[in-house]
Design a protein around this motif. Structure first.
Motif, PDB file in Angstrom:
ATOM      1  N   SER A 332       0.852  -1.176   0.000  1.00 54.01           N
ATOM      2  CA  SER A 332       0.000   0.000   0.000  1.00 54.01           C
ATOM      3  C   SER A 332       0.893   1.233   0.000  1.00 54.01           C
ATOM      4  O   SER A 332       2.099   1.136   0.279  1.00 54.01           O
ATOM      5  CB  SER A 332      -0.914   0.012   1.238  1.00 54.01           C
ATOM      6  N   LEU A 333       0.331   2.384  -0.356  1.00 47.87           N
ATOM      7  CA  LEU A 333       1.000   3.667  -0.181  1.00 47.87           C
ATOM      8  C   LEU A 333       0.386   4.361   1.030  1.00 47.87           C
ATOM      9  O   LEU A 333      -0.845   4.420   1.155  1.00 47.87           O
ATOM     10  CB  LEU A 333       0.828   4.563  -1.420  1.00 47.87           C
ATOM     11  N   HIS A 334       1.225   4.869   1.931  1.00 46.82           N
ATOM     12  CA  HIS A 334       0.754   5.620   3.096  1.00 46.82           C
ATOM     13  C   HIS A 334       1.368   7.014   3.044  1.00 46.82           C
ATOM     14  O   HIS A 334       2.591   7.147   2.884  1.00 46.82           O
ATOM     15  CB  HIS A 334       1.198   4.950   4.402  1.00 46.82           C
ATOM     16  N   GLU A 346      -4.286  11.171   7.289  1.00 48.49           N
ATOM     17  CA  GLU A 346      -3.551  10.080   6.655  1.00 48.49           C
ATOM     18  C   GLU A 346      -4.363   9.551   5.473  1.00 48.49           C
ATOM     19  O   GLU A 346      -5.584   9.424   5.559  1.00 48.49           O
ATOM     20  CB  GLU A 346      -3.276   8.929   7.613  1.00 48.49           C
ATOM     21  N   VAL A 347      -3.666   9.243   4.387  1.00 50.92           N
ATOM     22  CA  VAL A 347      -4.300   8.680   3.199  1.00 50.92           C
ATOM     23  C   VAL A 347      -3.587   7.384   2.833  1.00 50.92           C
ATOM     24  O   VAL A 347      -2.352   7.363   2.708  1.00 50.92           O
ATOM     25  CB  VAL A 347      -4.254   9.659   1.998  1.00 50.92           C
ATOM     26  N   GLN A 348      -4.349   6.293   2.713  1.00 51.49           N
ATOM     27  CA  GLN A 348      -3.817   5.018   2.244  1.00 51.49           C
ATOM     28  C   GLN A 348      -4.336   4.777   0.830  1.00 51.49           C
ATOM     29  O   GLN A 348      -5.535   4.957   0.567  1.00 51.49           O
ATOM     30  CB  GLN A 348      -4.257   3.867   3.147  1.00 51.49           C
ATOM     31  N   ILE A 349      -3.453   4.380  -0.067  1.00 51.95           N
ATOM     32  CA  ILE A 349      -3.819   4.181  -1.471  1.00 51.95           C
ATOM     33  C   ILE A 349      -3.346   2.796  -1.893  1.00 51.95           C
ATOM     34  O   ILE A 349      -2.163   2.454  -1.708  1.00 51.95           O
ATOM     35  CB  ILE A 349      -3.178   5.248  -2.373  1.00 51.95           C
ATOM     36  N   ARG A 350      -4.246   1.983  -2.440  1.00 51.19           N
ATOM     37  CA  ARG A 350      -3.872   0.639  -2.881  1.00 51.19           C
ATOM     38  C   ARG A 350      -4.865   0.166  -3.942  1.00 51.19           C
ATOM     39  O   ARG A 350      -5.936   0.762  -4.117  1.00 51.19           O
ATOM     40  CB  ARG A 350      -3.864  -0.335  -1.701  1.00 51.19           C
TER      41      ARG A 350
END
Length: 749
Positions: A332-334, A346-350
């Motif tokens: 994932s990207l954090h 905070e943003v999580q991108i996957r």
């Protein structure tokens, strides 16, 4: 945060509506066979009704039938197969002796029978966890039970997943149980099953197990954080909704189809981050968080660019787990940004596939009957390889400490990634040394290791590796491990794998060599710490060995560690002869006014504490508290005979205590360092003191021109005997040092 389980559908009379339940299960996984699942449910219900009719009520006060359905619901959410769900429905009935395993196997086939048998083997561990202690303090029975558990998991990962689901139900059910049972189940779940859920990559189960365990092990801290979260929930929800809409509009404009949701921060995760980084609740960046799911990997990085163009990125708060996945396969990207109104977000991108892996872990990749259920099953194979490695190290190490350490160390997020000379990447725990690296590559390379080069530069074997280092091991043709490598004070190895390999090598050596080496090690350390004469036969008895020779052999082979043995020797010092007592006299409390946190009492505010005179515990000793009448809490060593008697007679007055996270009370000690005189000697000694964070009260140095030696006498402050032993060992490793020891007759004894 703790999940709230949905109620099972019931009829007007309160009985289960089985058709509605089956509809729900097939909605979770349409691949399930309705008739086969119905047959298992009816079978489990019938055997329970027969047990009730025969007055054989379930042991724990919960319906084994209803619990089996709940386990099956968890597994259906994980996309397990039909056999796993059938085994889950029936398992508790078999465990509670309402039906025999043979009868189930005859009715539902050998695969279901094998799964239930494997889960029963794993259940043995539940009966051996001490409710007061962590697993690290376990017995030989626990070792065998853990071995069985790991063998069962390696044979078929479905066994481990059924057990995880069953323990999830168990910790949900203890809400109304007595405190002892809540604590016992929570301790077991926190020590074993939450780390396993993490290692297998099953994120949502891991979070629930951690939160519920934390709720029962640290109820006051749990309630405090839950209250803070609740107070801000409405404002936070509105804020997150506005952020999601703004981000959705930007992504739509860029042509990216994304699913955006608010992400709840788990209570244990918040507390752990506050403790680890020394932060206040208001400083936790990811209490406000959103998660973005996109179709392709390239969309992840495009979305990241859009997020950073909308809001300012916070430095050092970005993690790319797509390019560098975590050890359990998590990708994932954090990122953390200053969102609207200047609030941290905070943003999580996957991708959707990454999200499935994060939630289901090994369940997204498991293989059966030689065919892939899903492509790319590398992560599953890696997880099985890890389990087999743990089992192999356990066989060699032979004690629960190393195994429990490996289970826990492996879930720590702080890892270092280093390279072999050929460019292969190897991950190790933070703080690992070149020796840890050598044993990770190959056992013989570790045994033959004589030096190491980092990025082409020779470094000590105690060097702490950093991410990006290229490590080359220098070996000898007929090398062998050094016993110093097992001395934890010297810091040669930090991983249980390396220690296990070294211990195994010494176990194979001649007993006479081990006896001689162990005697030399012990006598040298006792002399260095200026301890009075010790009866080694009595010390052997205290260590559960028959004779002094057995004690020396165990030390020489690495079965006993030096520091705990010295602590045992300390307890043999006569308490009536104050001039020869080993305990250190603390400095006056006025040197650090207002500090009273040498001892922490779990779940209780500040209470008066005093050290027991019978065992005189020092910082670092395992301790337990006894609530006295009118004199606060008396602190004993856990192995103190008086404390053991009190546990038997007045267990209700014993409480868990621990030393403060940073010892605030220090003890003045005089030490002597003798060395061949050279330039830079004082500087090197001072550097060791600085690295060990030791305060120096006085220094006196004299040089002898006749034999070209120097004698340095230092008065230092230390928090305990373990720190003193580590400091003397580190100084003795410096070039030209002849001896280091504690001075007899100084003011601290």
């Amino acid at each position: 945060m703790v999940q709230v389980r949905a109620s099972q559908p019931v009829n007007d009379d309160g009985s289960l509506n089985l058709d509605a339940w089956l509809d729900h299960m097939l909605a979770l996984d349409p691949a399930l066979e309705r008739d086969g699942l119905r047959a298992a449910c009816e079978y489990a219900r019938d055997v329970e009704q027969q047990a009730i009719a025969q007055k054989n009520i379930w042991a724990e006060g919960n319906s084994s039938f209803r619990t089996g359905l709940e386990i099956a619901e968890i597994l259906a959410d994980l996309k397990l197969d039909q056999d796993s769900l059938v085994a889950a429905v029936i398992y508790r009935a078999v465990r509670e002796d309402k039906v025999s395993l043979a009868a189930v196997q005859e009715r539902f086939g050998p695969v279901v029978g094998k799964l239930i048998k494997g889960v029963l083997r794993m259940a043995a561990i539940s009966n051996s966890v001490n409710p007061r202690d962590s697993l690290v303090l376990g017995s030989q029975a626990q070792v065998e039970n853990l071995r069985k558990m790991l063998v069962a998991m390696v044979d078929d990962v479905r066994v481990a997943l059924i057990k995880l689901a069953e323990r999830t139900c168990a910790i949900r059910e203890v809400k109304d149980a007595d405190e002892e049972k809540r604590h016992r189940v929570a301790r077991e779940v926190f020590d074993i099953y939450a780390p396993l859920a993490h290692r297998l990559g099953i994120g949502h189960i891991k979070w629930e197990l951690e939160d519920l365990s934390f709720r029962y092990l640290e109820p006051e801290q749990y309630k405090q954080i839950a209250k803070l979260l609740h107070e801000r929930r409405l404002d936070r929800q509105q804020y997150i909704s506005d952020v999601m809409q703004q981000l959705r509009d930007e992504l739509n404009a860029a042509g990216i189809k994304a699913d955006i949701s608010g992400r709840a921060k788990h209570i244990y995760s918040i507390w752990r981050k506050m403790q680890k980084k020394g932060l206040e609740f208001s400083q936790i960046y990811d209490v406000r968080a959103v998660r973005v799911l996109v179709p392709e990997v390239r969309d992840c990085y495009t979305t990241l660019g859009i997020v950073h163009s909308l809001w300012r990125h916070i430095p050092r708060e970005f993690d790319d787990y797509i390019a560098n996945p975590k050890e359990n396969g998590y990708r994932s990207l954090h990122t953390a940004v200053l969102g609207p109104e200047g609030k941290v977000l905070e943003v999580q991108i996957r991708t959707h596939g990454m999200h499935e892996e994060a939630e289901l872990g090994v369940c997204a990749h498991w293989k059966y009957k030689g065919t892939d259920v899903k492509g790319n099953s590398n992560h599953y194979e890696e997880k099985m390889a890890w389990l087999r490695q743990v089992l192999e190290w356990h066989e060699e190490l032979g004690d629960i400490g190393g195994l429990a350490e490996q289970l826990k160390v492996d879930i720590e997020p702080d890892r270092v990634y280093v390279f072999t000379p050929d460019g292969h990447a190897i991950d190790l725990p933070k703080g690992a040394t070149p020796l840890d690296f050598a044993y990770r590559v190959h056992t013989q390379i570790g045994h033959n290791c004589r030096g190491a080069k980092i990025n082409g530069r020779i470094v000590p074997l105690t060097y702490s590796l950093h991410t990006g280092d290229q490590v080359a091991i220098i070996t000898g043709k007929n090398g062998a491990p050094s016993r110093d490598w097992l001395n934890s004070n010297l810091g040669y190895v930090t991983t249980s794998r390396a220690r296990a390999k070294i211990v195994h090598w010494f176990k194979q050596q001649d007993r006479e060599q081990n006896v001689a080496a162990g005697k030399q090690m012990l006598e040298r350390e006792l002399a260095r710490l200026a301890m009075p004469p010790v009866d080694f036969n009595k010390l052997a008895e205290k260590c559960n060995l028959k004779s002094a020779e057995d004690l020396y052999a165990a030390l020489g082979a690495g079965d006993l560690r030096l520091a705990p043995t010295v602590n045992q020797a300390q307890q043999l010092v006569e308490p009536d002869r104050s001039s020869e007592q080993l305990e250190l006299i603390p400095r006056k409390p006025s040197s650090r006014p207002g500090r009273h946190d040498d001892v922490q009492i779990l779940g209780v505010g500040n209470l008066l504490t005093q050290m027991a005179g019978c065992c005189q515990p020092l910082p670092g000793d395992p301790i337990i508290g006894y609530i006295t009448v009118g004199r606060g809490v008396t602190i004993h060593r856990q192995d103190c005979p008086t404390a053991l008697q009190l546990v038997e007679r007045e267990a209700h007055r014993m409480i868990q205590v621990s030393w403060g996270s940073t010892p605030v009370q220090t003890y003045p000690v005089d030490i002597l360092v003798r060395a061949y005189d050279r330039s830079g000697l004082l500087r090197d000694v001072s550097q060791v003191l600085l690295n060990e964070k030791i305060n120096v009260l006085a220094v006196n140095t004299r040089s002898n021109k006749e034999d070209n030696t120097a004698a340095m006498r230092l008065t230092i402050e230390i928090p305990g005997l373990e720190a003193l032993g580590r400091l003397l060992a580190r100084i003795s490793q410096l070039p030209n040092v002849i001896e280091t020891r504690r001075e007899r007759g100084s003011k601290d004894v």
